[in-house]
Scaffold this active site. Structure first.
Site, PDB file in Angstrom:
ATOM      1  N   MET A  15     -11.929  51.810  47.659  1.00  0.00           N
ATOM      2  CA  MET A  15     -10.768  50.958  47.665  1.00  0.00           C
ATOM      3  C   MET A  15     -10.261  50.428  49.145  1.00  0.00           C
ATOM      4  O   MET A  15      -9.300  50.761  49.707  1.00  0.00           O
ATOM      5  CB  MET A  15      -9.342  51.482  47.201  1.00  0.00           C
ATOM      6  CG  MET A  15      -9.676  51.988  45.496  1.00  0.00           C
ATOM      7  SD  MET A  15      -8.253  52.751  44.807  1.00  0.00           S
ATOM      8  CE  MET A  15      -9.054  54.576  45.364  1.00  0.00           C
ATOM      9  N   GLN A  21      -3.026  45.506  40.936  1.00  0.00           N
ATOM     10  CA  GLN A  21      -2.096  45.290  42.275  1.00  0.00           C
ATOM     11  C   GLN A  21      -1.531  43.871  42.149  1.00  0.00           C
ATOM     12  O   GLN A  21      -0.230  43.481  42.290  1.00  0.00           O
ATOM     13  CB  GLN A  21      -2.675  45.629  43.746  1.00  0.00           C
ATOM     14  CG  GLN A  21      -3.186  46.889  43.901  1.00  0.00           C
ATOM     15  CD  GLN A  21      -4.120  46.969  45.204  1.00  0.00           C
ATOM     16  OE1 GLN A  21      -4.668  45.822  45.516  1.00  0.00           O
ATOM     17  NE2 GLN A  21      -4.286  48.137  45.858  1.00  0.00           N
ATOM     18  N   THR A  53      -7.017  55.455  50.764  1.00  0.00           N
ATOM     19  CA  THR A  53      -6.375  54.139  50.860  1.00  0.00           C
ATOM     20  C   THR A  53      -4.941  54.118  51.055  1.00  0.00           C
ATOM     21  O   THR A  53      -4.432  55.212  50.476  1.00  0.00           O
ATOM     22  CB  THR A  53      -6.631  53.261  49.732  1.00  0.00           C
ATOM     23  OG1 THR A  53      -5.783  51.985  49.891  1.00  0.00           O
ATOM     24  CG2 THR A  53      -6.545  54.096  48.177  1.00  0.00           C
ATOM     25  N   ASN A  54      -4.313  53.298  51.932  1.00  0.00           N
ATOM     26  CA  ASN A  54      -2.908  53.553  51.949  1.00  0.00           C
ATOM     27  C   ASN A  54      -2.144  53.117  51.031  1.00  0.00           C
ATOM     28  O   ASN A  54      -1.320  53.588  50.362  1.00  0.00           O
ATOM     29  CB  ASN A  54      -2.487  52.759  53.441  1.00  0.00           C
ATOM     30  CG  ASN A  54      -2.943  53.464  54.697  1.00  0.00           C
ATOM     31  OD1 ASN A  54      -2.206  54.234  55.221  1.00  0.00           O
ATOM     32  ND2 ASN A  54      -4.194  53.266  55.085  1.00  0.00           N
ATOM     33  N   THR A  55      -2.489  51.771  50.457  1.00  0.00           N
ATOM     34  CA  THR A  55      -1.743  50.996  49.506  1.00  0.00           C
ATOM     35  C   THR A  55      -1.536  51.832  48.043  1.00  0.00           C
ATOM     36  O   THR A  55      -0.697  52.036  47.558  1.00  0.00           O
ATOM     37  CB  THR A  55      -2.262  49.870  48.968  1.00  0.00           C
ATOM     38  OG1 THR A  55      -2.327  48.881  50.195  1.00  0.00           O
ATOM     39  CG2 THR A  55      -1.700  49.016  48.052  1.00  0.00           C
ATOM     40  N   CYS A  87      -3.896  50.404  56.896  1.00  0.00           N
ATOM     41  CA  CYS A  87      -4.749  50.134  55.905  1.00  0.00           C
ATOM     42  C   CYS A  87      -5.904  50.521  56.302  1.00  0.00           C
ATOM     43  O   CYS A  87      -6.401  50.318  57.567  1.00  0.00           O
ATOM     44  CB  CYS A  87      -4.833  48.430  55.634  1.00  0.00           C
ATOM     45  SG  CYS A  87      -6.233  48.129  54.482  1.00  0.00           S
ATOM     46  N   THR A  88      -6.942  51.141  55.534  1.00  0.00           N
ATOM     47  CA  THR A  88      -8.159  51.980  55.989  1.00  0.00           C
ATOM     48  C   THR A  88      -9.073  51.139  56.591  1.00  0.00           C
ATOM     49  O   THR A  88     -10.225  51.512  56.935  1.00  0.00           O
ATOM     50  CB  THR A  88      -8.531  52.748  54.833  1.00  0.00           C
ATOM     51  OG1 THR A  88      -8.663  52.148  53.740  1.00  0.00           O
ATOM     52  CG2 THR A  88      -7.453  53.826  54.552  1.00  0.00           C
ATOM     53  N   GLU A  89      -8.851  49.576  56.351  1.00  0.00           N
ATOM     54  CA  GLU A  89     -10.066  48.863  56.933  1.00  0.00           C
ATOM     55  C   GLU A  89      -9.677  48.031  58.314  1.00  0.00           C
ATOM     56  O   GLU A  89     -10.551  47.678  59.009  1.00  0.00           O
ATOM     57  CB  GLU A  89     -10.326  47.586  55.872  1.00  0.00           C
ATOM     58  CG  GLU A  89     -11.114  47.892  54.807  1.00  0.00           C
ATOM     59  CD  GLU A  89     -10.193  48.593  53.668  1.00  0.00           C
ATOM     60  OE1 GLU A  89     -10.575  49.275  52.773  1.00  0.00           O
ATOM     61  OE2 GLU A  89      -9.151  48.424  53.487  1.00  0.00           O
TER      62      GLU A  89
END
Length: 232
Positions: free
Chosen positions: A10, A52, A83-85, A197-199
Protein backbone atom coordinates in the site's frame (compact mmCIF):
# COMPACT_ATOMS: atom_id res chain seq x y z
CA UNK A 1 14.52 -12.60 17.32
CA UNK A 2 10.75 -12.05 17.22
CA UNK A 3 8.85 -12.68 14.02
CA UNK A 4 7.37 -9.51 12.52
CA UNK A 5 4.23 -9.46 10.43
CA UNK A 6 3.98 -6.73 7.79
CA UNK A 7 0.84 -5.62 5.99
CA UNK A 8 2.27 -4.21 2.79
CA UNK A 9 1.46 -3.44 -0.81
CA UNK A 10 0.00 0.00 0.00
CA UNK A 11 1.94 0.66 -2.18
CA UNK A 12 4.51 -2.04 -2.88
CA UNK A 13 7.01 0.70 -3.76
CA UNK A 14 7.38 1.61 -0.10
CA UNK A 15 6.89 -1.95 1.18
CA UNK A 16 10.06 -2.99 -0.64
CA UNK A 17 11.87 -0.18 1.15
CA UNK A 18 10.57 -1.42 4.50
CA UNK A 19 11.94 -4.88 3.81
CA UNK A 20 15.34 -3.49 2.91
CA UNK A 21 15.56 -1.10 5.88
CA UNK A 22 14.53 -3.70 8.46
CA UNK A 23 17.01 -6.25 7.14
CA UNK A 24 19.80 -3.67 7.05
CA UNK A 25 19.11 -2.77 10.68
CA UNK A 26 19.11 -6.42 11.78
CA UNK A 27 22.37 -7.05 9.93
CA UNK A 28 23.89 -3.93 11.50
CA UNK A 29 22.92 -5.09 14.98
CA UNK A 30 23.70 -8.82 14.71
CA UNK A 31 26.27 -9.02 11.91
CA UNK A 32 27.24 -12.07 9.93
CA UNK A 33 24.51 -13.71 7.88
CA UNK A 34 21.67 -12.58 10.11
CA UNK A 35 18.51 -11.32 8.42
CA UNK A 36 15.07 -10.33 9.62
CA UNK A 37 12.41 -12.91 10.49
CA UNK A 38 9.48 -11.44 8.54
CA UNK A 39 6.09 -12.53 7.29
CA UNK A 40 4.60 -10.10 4.75
CA UNK A 41 1.08 -10.02 3.35
CA UNK A 42 1.25 -7.73 0.35
CA UNK A 43 -2.29 -6.80 -0.67
CA UNK A 44 -3.64 -5.57 -4.00
CA UNK A 45 -3.59 -1.82 -3.49
CA UNK A 46 -6.22 -1.23 -6.18
CA UNK A 47 -8.79 -2.88 -3.88
CA UNK A 48 -7.77 -0.71 -0.92
CA UNK A 49 -7.70 2.48 -3.02
CA UNK A 50 -11.28 1.88 -4.17
CA UNK A 51 -12.40 1.52 -0.55
CA UNK A 52 -10.55 4.72 0.36
CA UNK A 53 -12.14 6.65 -2.48
CA UNK A 54 -15.62 5.46 -1.52
CA UNK A 55 -14.99 6.23 2.16
CA UNK A 56 -15.71 2.59 3.02
CA UNK A 57 -13.26 2.40 5.91
CA UNK A 58 -15.28 -0.37 7.56
CA UNK A 59 -14.65 -2.69 4.63
CA UNK A 60 -10.99 -1.65 4.48
CA UNK A 61 -10.58 -2.34 8.19
CA UNK A 62 -12.25 -5.73 7.91
CA UNK A 63 -10.05 -6.67 4.96
CA UNK A 64 -6.80 -5.72 6.67
CA UNK A 65 -7.93 -7.30 9.94
CA UNK A 66 -8.44 -10.60 8.14
CA UNK A 67 -5.00 -10.29 6.54
CA UNK A 68 -3.39 -9.53 9.91
CA UNK A 69 -5.12 -12.50 11.54
CA UNK A 70 -3.57 -14.65 8.84
CA UNK A 71 -0.12 -13.30 9.71
CA UNK A 72 -0.65 -14.34 13.33
CA UNK A 73 -1.65 -17.82 12.24
CA UNK A 74 1.56 -17.91 10.23
CA UNK A 75 3.66 -17.20 13.31
CA UNK A 76 3.94 -13.41 13.46
CA UNK A 77 4.32 -12.00 16.98
CA UNK A 78 3.98 -8.31 16.15
CA UNK A 79 2.54 -6.18 13.39
CA UNK A 80 3.51 -3.29 11.15
CA UNK A 81 1.03 -1.62 8.81
CA UNK A 82 3.39 -0.31 6.15
CA UNK A 83 1.39 2.80 5.29
CA UNK A 84 0.37 5.95 7.15
CA UNK A 85 -3.12 6.30 5.71
CA UNK A 86 -4.36 2.85 6.69
CA UNK A 87 -3.55 3.56 10.33
CA UNK A 88 -7.04 5.04 10.23
CA UNK A 89 -8.16 1.44 10.85
CA UNK A 90 -5.21 0.47 13.05
CA UNK A 91 -7.26 -0.14 16.20
CA UNK A 92 -9.60 -2.48 14.33
CA UNK A 93 -6.69 -4.40 12.82
CA UNK A 94 -4.81 -4.71 16.10
CA UNK A 95 -7.86 -5.88 18.01
CA UNK A 96 -8.89 -8.45 15.42
CA UNK A 97 -5.41 -9.88 14.94
CA UNK A 98 -4.38 -10.01 18.59
CA UNK A 99 -0.92 -8.86 17.53
CA UNK A 100 1.09 -6.07 19.13
CA UNK A 101 0.96 -3.13 16.72
CA UNK A 102 3.98 -0.89 16.20
CA UNK A 103 2.11 2.33 15.37
CA UNK A 104 3.74 4.58 12.77
CA UNK A 105 2.49 7.82 14.37
CA UNK A 106 3.87 6.79 17.76
CA UNK A 107 7.30 6.09 16.26
CA UNK A 108 7.19 9.46 14.52
CA UNK A 109 5.96 11.40 17.55
CA UNK A 110 8.65 9.90 19.77
CA UNK A 111 11.41 11.05 17.40
CA UNK A 112 9.97 14.57 17.23
CA UNK A 113 9.73 14.87 21.02
CA UNK A 114 13.26 13.51 21.37
CA UNK A 115 14.43 16.43 19.22
CA UNK A 116 12.39 18.99 21.12
CA UNK A 117 9.96 19.74 18.28
CA UNK A 118 6.64 21.25 19.33
CA UNK A 119 5.21 22.42 15.97
CA UNK A 120 5.44 20.15 12.96
CA UNK A 121 4.24 20.17 9.36
CA UNK A 122 2.55 17.13 7.84
CA UNK A 123 2.59 15.93 4.23
CA UNK A 124 0.65 12.85 3.22
CA UNK A 125 -2.47 11.70 1.46
CA UNK A 126 -5.52 13.93 1.75
CA UNK A 127 -6.93 11.40 4.22
CA UNK A 128 -3.91 11.72 6.50
CA UNK A 129 -3.64 15.50 6.23
CA UNK A 130 -7.36 16.28 6.58
CA UNK A 131 -8.77 13.66 8.95
CA UNK A 132 -8.11 13.45 12.68
CA UNK A 133 -6.88 9.86 13.15
CA UNK A 134 -3.22 10.83 12.64
CA UNK A 135 -3.02 14.49 13.66
CA UNK A 136 -5.06 13.95 16.81
CA UNK A 137 -2.86 11.09 17.95
CA UNK A 138 0.24 13.26 17.57
CA UNK A 139 -1.47 16.10 19.44
CA UNK A 140 -2.83 14.01 22.30
CA UNK A 141 0.07 11.62 22.86
CA UNK A 142 3.00 13.92 22.07
CA UNK A 143 1.60 17.43 22.60
CA UNK A 144 2.44 18.42 19.02
CA UNK A 145 0.85 21.21 17.03
CA UNK A 146 0.37 19.85 13.50
CA UNK A 147 0.27 22.15 10.46
CA UNK A 148 -0.93 21.06 7.03
CA UNK A 149 -0.78 22.80 3.64
CA UNK A 150 -3.72 24.74 2.22
CA UNK A 151 -6.46 23.00 0.26
CA UNK A 152 -4.97 23.36 -3.22
CA UNK A 153 -1.54 22.26 -2.00
CA UNK A 154 -3.10 19.25 -0.25
CA UNK A 155 -4.71 18.25 -3.53
CA UNK A 156 -1.34 18.51 -5.29
CA UNK A 157 0.45 16.45 -2.66
CA UNK A 158 -2.26 13.78 -2.77
CA UNK A 159 -2.32 13.59 -6.58
CA UNK A 160 1.45 13.18 -6.81
CA UNK A 161 1.33 10.30 -4.34
CA UNK A 162 -1.35 8.31 -6.17
CA UNK A 163 -0.61 9.26 -9.78
CA UNK A 164 3.19 9.14 -9.59
CA UNK A 165 4.89 7.76 -6.48
CA UNK A 166 2.66 4.72 -6.05
CA UNK A 167 3.44 3.93 -9.70
CA UNK A 168 7.19 4.30 -9.18
CA UNK A 169 7.43 7.67 -10.94
CA UNK A 170 9.65 10.41 -9.51
CA UNK A 171 9.48 13.68 -11.45
CA UNK A 172 11.79 16.63 -10.87
CA UNK A 173 8.85 19.01 -11.16
CA UNK A 174 6.99 17.18 -8.39
CA UNK A 175 10.07 17.18 -6.19
CA UNK A 176 10.36 20.94 -6.62
CA UNK A 177 6.70 21.40 -5.75
CA UNK A 178 7.08 19.31 -2.60
CA UNK A 179 10.12 21.35 -1.61
CA UNK A 180 8.12 24.58 -2.04
CA UNK A 181 5.24 23.26 0.05
CA UNK A 182 7.64 21.99 2.72
CA UNK A 183 9.39 25.35 2.95
CA UNK A 184 6.03 27.12 3.13
CA UNK A 185 5.12 25.00 6.17
CA UNK A 186 8.43 25.97 7.74
CA UNK A 187 7.60 29.60 7.06
CA UNK A 188 4.35 29.13 9.00
CA UNK A 189 6.25 27.90 12.04
CA UNK A 190 6.90 24.22 11.47
CA UNK A 191 10.19 23.21 13.08
CA UNK A 192 10.22 19.99 11.06
CA UNK A 193 8.04 18.31 8.45
CA UNK A 194 6.70 14.77 8.63
CA UNK A 195 6.86 12.79 5.41
CA UNK A 196 3.55 11.22 6.39
CA UNK A 197 3.16 8.96 3.40
CA UNK A 198 5.55 6.06 3.06
CA UNK A 199 6.30 6.94 -0.59
CA UNK A 200 7.27 10.61 -0.08
CA UNK A 201 10.85 9.67 0.77
CA UNK A 202 11.20 8.79 -2.90
CA UNK A 203 11.06 12.55 -3.59
CA UNK A 204 12.19 14.36 -0.47
CA UNK A 205 15.31 13.90 1.63
CA UNK A 206 17.62 16.01 3.74
CA UNK A 207 19.90 16.73 0.80
CA UNK A 208 17.25 18.67 -1.16
CA UNK A 209 15.91 20.99 1.57
CA UNK A 210 17.20 22.69 4.70
CA UNK A 211 13.90 21.98 6.48
CA UNK A 212 14.34 19.09 8.97
CA UNK A 213 12.41 16.05 7.76
CA UNK A 214 11.08 12.98 9.53
CA UNK A 215 10.70 10.13 7.05
CA UNK A 216 8.04 7.89 8.57
CA UNK A 217 9.16 4.88 6.54
CA UNK A 218 12.67 5.04 7.97
CA UNK A 219 11.51 5.72 11.52
CA UNK A 220 8.88 2.97 11.43
CA UNK A 221 11.21 0.37 9.92
CA UNK A 222 13.95 1.16 12.43
CA UNK A 223 11.61 0.81 15.39
CA UNK A 224 10.19 -2.41 13.96
CA UNK A 225 13.70 -3.86 13.77
CA UNK A 226 14.44 -2.76 17.33
CA UNK A 227 11.23 -4.45 18.48
CA UNK A 228 12.25 -7.67 16.73
CA UNK A 229 15.60 -7.60 18.53
CA UNK A 230 14.06 -6.84 21.93
CA UNK A 231 15.52 -3.33 22.12
CA UNK A 232 12.28 -1.35 21.94
Amino acid sequence: MKCLGILGGMSWESSGHYYQLINERVKQQLGGLHSADILMRSVDFAIIEQMQRKGDWQAAGDYLAECAAGLKLGGAEGLVIATNTMHKVADRVEQASGLELIHIADCTGAVLKQHGVTTVGLLGTAFTMEQDFYKQRLAEKFDLEVLVPGESERQEVHAIIYNELCLGKTLASSRQRYIEITEALAGQGAEAVILGCTEIGMLLSDDVTDVPLVDTTQVHAQQAAEWMLGNR
